[in-house]
Design a protein around this motif. Structure first.
Motif, PDB file in Angstrom:
ATOM      1  N   ILE A  80       0.865  -1.183   0.000  1.00  0.00           N
ATOM      2  CA  ILE A  80       0.000   0.000   0.000  1.00  0.00           C
ATOM      3  C   ILE A  80       0.901   1.232   0.000  1.00  0.00           C
ATOM      4  CG2 ILE A  80      -1.767   1.294   1.262  1.00  0.00           C
ATOM      5  CD1 ILE A  80      -2.587  -1.414   2.513  1.00  0.00           C
ATOM      6  N   LEU A  81       0.720   2.076  -0.996  1.00  0.00           N
ATOM      7  CA  LEU A  81       1.519   3.299  -1.082  1.00  0.00           C
ATOM      8  C   LEU A  81       0.609   4.486  -0.815  1.00  0.00           C
ATOM      9  CD1 LEU A  81       3.385   2.385  -4.396  1.00  0.00           C
ATOM     10  CD2 LEU A  81       4.229   2.113  -2.062  1.00  0.00           C
ATOM     11  N   HIS A  82       1.174   5.527  -0.230  1.00  0.00           N
ATOM     12  CA  HIS A  82       0.382   6.723   0.068  1.00  0.00           C
ATOM     13  C   HIS A  82       0.912   7.892  -0.735  1.00  0.00           C
ATOM     14  CE1 HIS A  82      -1.920   4.966   3.357  1.00  0.00           C
ATOM     15  NE2 HIS A  82      -0.834   4.254   3.558  1.00  0.00           N
ATOM     16  N   ILE A  83      -0.012   8.656  -1.285  1.00  0.00           N
ATOM     17  CA  ILE A  83       0.399   9.862  -2.005  1.00  0.00           C
ATOM     18  C   ILE A  83      -0.151  11.063  -1.258  1.00  0.00           C
ATOM     19  CG2 ILE A  83      -1.550   9.618  -3.633  1.00  0.00           C
ATOM     20  CD1 ILE A  83       0.256  11.018  -5.748  1.00  0.00           C
ATOM     21  N   GLU A  84       0.725  12.043  -1.078  1.00  0.00           N
ATOM     22  CA  GLU A  84       0.275  13.286  -0.459  1.00  0.00           C
ATOM     23  C   GLU A  84       0.895  14.442  -1.188  1.00  0.00           C
ATOM     24  OE1 GLU A  84       0.122  14.059   3.941  1.00  0.00           O
ATOM     25  OE2 GLU A  84      -0.403  11.917   3.864  1.00  0.00           O
ATOM     26  N   ASP A  85       0.057  15.359  -1.610  1.00  0.00           N
ATOM     27  CA  ASP A  85       0.530  16.561  -2.291  1.00  0.00           C
ATOM     28  C   ASP A  85       1.540  16.239  -3.397  1.00  0.00           C
ATOM     29  OD1 ASP A  85       0.557  19.230  -2.807  1.00  0.00           O
ATOM     30  OD2 ASP A  85       2.040  19.716  -1.271  1.00  0.00           O
ATOM     31  N   GLY A  86       1.232  15.213  -4.190  1.00  0.00           N
ATOM     32  CA  GLY A  86       2.045  14.925  -5.372  1.00  0.00           C
ATOM     33  C   GLY A  86       3.305  14.124  -5.144  1.00  0.00           C
ATOM     34  N   VAL A  87       3.481  13.603  -3.924  1.00  0.00           N
ATOM     35  CA  VAL A  87       4.653  12.783  -3.614  1.00  0.00           C
ATOM     36  C   VAL A  87       4.184  11.437  -3.050  1.00  0.00           C
ATOM     37  CG1 VAL A  87       6.787  12.608  -2.258  1.00  0.00           C
ATOM     38  CG2 VAL A  87       6.024  14.836  -3.112  1.00  0.00           C
ATOM     39  N   ILE A  88       4.780  10.352  -3.550  1.00  0.00           N
ATOM     40  CA  ILE A  88       4.348   9.015  -3.112  1.00  0.00           C
ATOM     41  C   ILE A  88       5.306   8.482  -2.038  1.00  0.00           C
ATOM     42  CG2 ILE A  88       4.010   6.611  -3.844  1.00  0.00           C
ATOM     43  CD1 ILE A  88       3.210   7.699  -6.610  1.00  0.00           C
ATOM     44  N   MET A  89       4.687   7.990  -0.964  1.00  0.00           N
ATOM     45  CA  MET A  89       5.479   7.418   0.132  1.00  0.00           C
ATOM     46  C   MET A  89       5.070   5.976   0.357  1.00  0.00           C
ATOM     47  SD  MET A  89       4.906  10.692   2.446  1.00  0.00           S
ATOM     48  CE  MET A  89       3.397  10.924   1.537  1.00  0.00           C
ATOM     49  N   ALA A  90       6.025   5.139   0.741  1.00  0.00           N
ATOM     50  CA  ALA A  90       5.698   3.748   1.061  1.00  0.00           C
ATOM     51  C   ALA A  90       4.851   3.742   2.322  1.00  0.00           C
ATOM     52  CB  ALA A  90       6.963   2.950   1.272  1.00  0.00           C
TER      53      ALA A  90
END
Ligand SMILES: Nc1ncnc2c1ncn2[C@@H]1O[C@H](COP(=O)(O)OP(=O)(O)OP(=O)(O)O)[C@@H](O)[C@H]1O
Ligand SMILES: [Mg+2]
Length: 231
Positions: A220-230
């Motif tokens: 599951i990856l999370h995107i916030e404000d145009g940046v993807i985080m593991a």
């Protein structure tokens, strides 16, 4: 896990994208990284407006990339010709949030249309058989000749799933595929996509807010404000 680049179905690095031009342009993707391998079911989650649909449309070759690197099924999306984009789309099954079925075509005809576009060598009889086969798989064997207005919301979304799978894509991209479905139907739809990934060796990238789906994900990856985080 191997880091062999050739095993990636999707490989995106430092993807930046902006809408508009000049002073009014704004970056909505600000260096997004993401990879999906064959056999993986990956979820991308994040708040409204964080860039999920924009990212998916770039990966799906529905929109031309601007900056960064995007490789999909061994094609370099930022440096390919327009005619190559069509070959890439052929390798992708895209499920939209809204089912986007054509109301004047039956369930079967909606599915057949994809084969007409992508597999020109199939004759009409063959297309009909393939459409029936995949509609049966999504539990709509009795509704092949129904028009969208005769189907429930969940059934329509299942036709849309059948349409995205009928040409046996290597990659499944789904933008909130369960958003319009009740809990039980939503789970059925996701189980179907998950089954495809695990049995056909394709890869899936699914955008969702729906935490009932999270259990199906390999990552599951999370995107916030145009940046993807593991996750
Ligand atoms: N065609 C467009 N022109 C200008 N701005 C756009 C366009 N499409 C999207 N945007 C903006 O880009 C940002 C990201 O939009 P996007 O649709 O990718 O978000 P999202 O994460 O899919 O959101 P949601 O969960 O609501 O579907 C938003 O601020 C949106 O307003
Ligand atoms: Mg969206």
């Amino acid at each position: 896990m191997t880091d062999d680049r050739s095993s990636y179905l999707i490989h995106a690095r430092d993807v930046r994208y902006r809408y508009g031009e000049g002073d009014i342009s704004q970056y909505v993707l600000k260096g997004a990284d993401l990879s999906v391998r064959s056999g993986e079911f990956v979820i991308l989650a994040g708040p409204s407006g964080s860039g999920k649909s924009t990212f998916l449309s770039l990966i799906g070759a529905l929109r031309k990339g601007q900056e960064g690197y995007i490789e999909v099924a061994s094609h370099d999306l930022l440096n390919c010709h327009e005619h190559e984009m069509r070959d890439i789309r052929r390798k992708i099954g895209f499920v939209f949030q809204q089912h986007n079925l054509l109301n004047f075509l039956t369930a079967s005809q909606n599915v057949e249309m994809v084969l007409e576009m992508f597999n020109g060598r199939f004759d009409e009889q063959h297309r009909k058989e393939k459409a029936r086969e995949v509609l049966e798989k999504v539990g709509l064997g009795k509704q092949v000749d129904y028009y969208p207005r005769q189907l429930s919301v969940g059934q329509k979304q299942r036709v849309a799933i059948a349409r995205s799978l009928v040409h046996q894509p290597k990659i499944i991209l789904a933008d909130e595929p369960t958003a319009s479905l009740d809990g039980k139907t939503g789970v059925q739809v996701v189980e179907m996509l998950h089954h495809m990934v695990k049995t056909q060796g394709c890869g899936a990238l699914v955008v969702t807010h729906d935490n009932r789906i999270f259990d199906y994900a390999d990552r599951i990856l999370h995107i916030e404000d145009g940046v993807i985080m593991a996750g």
